[in-house]
Write an enzyme that holds these catalytic residues in place. Structure first.
Site, short mmCIF file in Angstrom:
data_model
loop_
_atom_site.label_atom_id
_atom_site.label_comp_id
_atom_site.label_asym_id
_atom_site.label_seq_id
_atom_site.Cartn_x
_atom_site.Cartn_y
_atom_site.Cartn_z
N SER A 162 0.85 -1.19 0.00
CA SER A 162 0.00 0.00 0.00
C SER A 162 0.89 1.25 0.00
O SER A 162 1.73 1.40 -0.88
CB SER A 162 -0.94 -0.03 1.21
OG SER A 162 -2.01 0.86 1.05
N ASP A 401 -8.75 -6.57 -5.12
CA ASP A 401 -8.41 -5.24 -4.60
C ASP A 401 -9.10 -4.17 -5.43
O ASP A 401 -8.80 -3.99 -6.61
CB ASP A 401 -6.89 -5.05 -4.63
CG ASP A 401 -6.41 -3.83 -3.87
OD1 ASP A 401 -7.24 -2.94 -3.59
OD2 ASP A 401 -5.21 -3.77 -3.55
N HIS A 430 -8.10 -5.29 -0.72
CA HIS A 430 -6.78 -4.68 -0.54
C HIS A 430 -6.04 -5.22 0.68
O HIS A 430 -4.83 -5.45 0.64
CB HIS A 430 -6.95 -3.16 -0.44
CG HIS A 430 -5.67 -2.41 -0.26
ND1 HIS A 430 -4.65 -2.43 -1.19
CD2 HIS A 430 -5.23 -1.61 0.76
CE1 HIS A 430 -3.65 -1.68 -0.78
NE2 HIS A 430 -3.96 -1.19 0.41
#
Length: 489
Positions: A162, A401, A430
């Protein structure tokens, strides 16, 4: 275990008394950088940077493994990626690597942010909303100063998911002689319009809280309602529709785990029952000027109990008149999915700061690897910038995601010349990179054995072991893994 190196020259401090959040991280060090100029041109002085280390740095200083945290993460890798951290058979093997994790600027967990003193001077007070904009590039530049001070001459690999994946990509531009390999996970080469929009919506949730006070609020009166709402919104982007449906469906929560947001609840008795249903979950003051006056029902009971999720939080069961024969015919108005979101929001506001949340989301908005790296007339500036990355790269993506899509991972992998793309199989969205430990561990191990044979072929100090992750023994504070059954909400 935090290990100080004999080469360290910069000043360290053991605590940050002005910042209540930094104490949440155990065994971290805070180094003070005398002066640092941000990408914006603003110069900061006496800049704290929090970090943790595990393992032993090799005599040649070339076995560092840098782990980069996500938006709400900290330098405590053991908390959010603990099952990957340990000995042989685990990707973050401290018998082979010197594992370092550094806290990003703007985060409340020890590095310079809204909750630290301006230029380290107590007389100037906290930065608050005046903390300047920082970028991902600022993070990697100031982190390198700390790594240099630790005696690290070469980084074996950088791993991050991320926001941490953004830092991972930026680390690559230091060159292959300094960074040997990278593992960006569930990230992007530049922050998308979709992600920018979600960040804006979350900031607006904070701004709309009357307690926000333009960012000049106290720790005792934070904009908890706004920050909690921002966290709920973010959590929905971290998971997938199918994940929530399979976990919660239309289940009604166990009454003993009902989230009591306001301390006590007005009992849904006539005539205020409809008002109570309409405002259920509202974090404001229940005693508004237009709220209906309570009326005693024909018969009711009130049961007080302790919510098991929040020690010391008193909640009350809802009661209705025993003469109301239609009670059992009414549709459900409160579901497990709502209960879980409220729980997550309440948990988050106890460990994060609203100004820091705003600062970090704005940092994400600036992310673009092609900035100042591609020709002005380039038809594909991101591809051009990615082509400059010389290190071998393992790109991990998640098909489900919806925030950092699998297509974005393909874009990264296709742009980096020496890359390989792997898929994390999960319906969780995610957050799968913080939940699917076995898959992430195996992919990284295989990659390290391919591109770091000199380190991985060494006999580990703890002896041989079968590949596998450690056991999750407690729910993560800064990550997403939970040991309790969240479907019980």
């Amino acid at each position: 275990m935090t290990t100080e190196q004999p080469t360290a020259r910069l000043q360290r401090v053991d605590s940050q008394p002005e910042n209540p959040f930094s104490a949440l991280i155990e065994d971290q060090s805070i180094v003070i950088i005398p002066t640092f100029t941000l990408e914006s041109g603003v110069t900061l002085y006496n800049v704290p940077v929090a970090y943790t280390t595990r393992g032993t740095l090799s005599p040649s200083g070339d076995n560092a493994l840098v782990i980069c945290h996500a938006l709400s993460g900290s330098a405590d890798v053991a908390d959010w990626w603990g099952p990957l951290l340990g000995g042989p058979g685990q990707a973050f093997d401290i018998s082979r690597f010197f594992v370092v994790c550094l806290n990003s600027l703007g985060s409340p967990y020890g590095s310079a942010s809204a909750v630290t003193y301006k230029d380290g001077n107590p007389e100037k007070g906290l930065y608050g909303p005046e903390f300047p904009l920082t970028t991902v590039r600022d993070d990697v530049r100031i982190h390198k100063m700390v790594l240099d001070d630790l005696g690290i001459k070469q980084i074996a690999a950088v791993v991050g998911g991320s926001m941490g994946g953004m830092l991972t990509l930026e680390y690559a531009y230091f060159g292959k002689d300094y960074v040997r390999a990278i593992v960006p996970i569930a990230t992007s080469a530049r922050h998308s319009a979709w992600c920018i929009s979600w960040g804006e919506a979350q900031r607006q949730s904070i701004y709309s809280d009357p307690k926000y006070e333009n960012g000049y609020y106290s720790f005792d009166e934070p904009p908890a309602a706004g920050l909690g709402a921002a966290r709920m919104s973010a959590l929905l982007t971290y998971r997938s529709r199918n994940s929530f449906e399979s976990r919660f469906g239309r289940n009604v929560p166990d009454p003993s785990k009902r989230q009591n947001i306001n301390g006590t609840e007005r009992l849904p008795t006539p005539p205020n029952e409809h008002w109570a249903i309409h405002n259920d979950g509202h974090k404001g003051n229940w005693s508004g000027r237009n709220s209906p006056a309570p009326e005693k029902p024909a018969e009711k009971t009130e049961v007080q109990y302790m919510d098991p999720q929040f020690s010391g939080t008193k909640t009350f069961s809802k009661s209705v008149s025993t003469t109301d024969g239609n009670a059992q015919k009414r549709p459900a108005t409160y579901f497990s999915a709502q209960s879980y979101l409220r729980y997550q929001g309440d948990k988050f506001v106890k460990r994060f700061d609203a100004n820091c949340y705003i600062a970090i989301t704005r940092k994400l908005d600036t992310h673009d690897v092609s900035r100042h790296r591609a020709r002005p007339d380039s038809e594909n500036p991101v591809r051009e910038a990615l082509s400059q990355i010389q290190q071998p790269a393992l790109v991990l993506g998640i098909e489900s995601d919806g925030l950092f899509t699998f297509e974005e991972q393909k874009e990264i992998a296709e742009g980096i010349p020496d890359s390989r793309l792997k898929r994390i199989d999960s319906p969780e969205g995610h957050d799968a990179f913080l939940l699917q430990f076995e898959q992430v561990n195996q992919y990284i191990l295989e990659f390290f054995r391919e591109v770091l044979p000199d380190i991985m072929s060494k006999t580990p100090t703890d002896g041989a072991a079968i590949d596998g992750v450690g056991k999750l023994t407690k729910s993560s504070t800064f990550g997403e893994a939970e040991v309790e059954d969240i479907t019980a909400w």
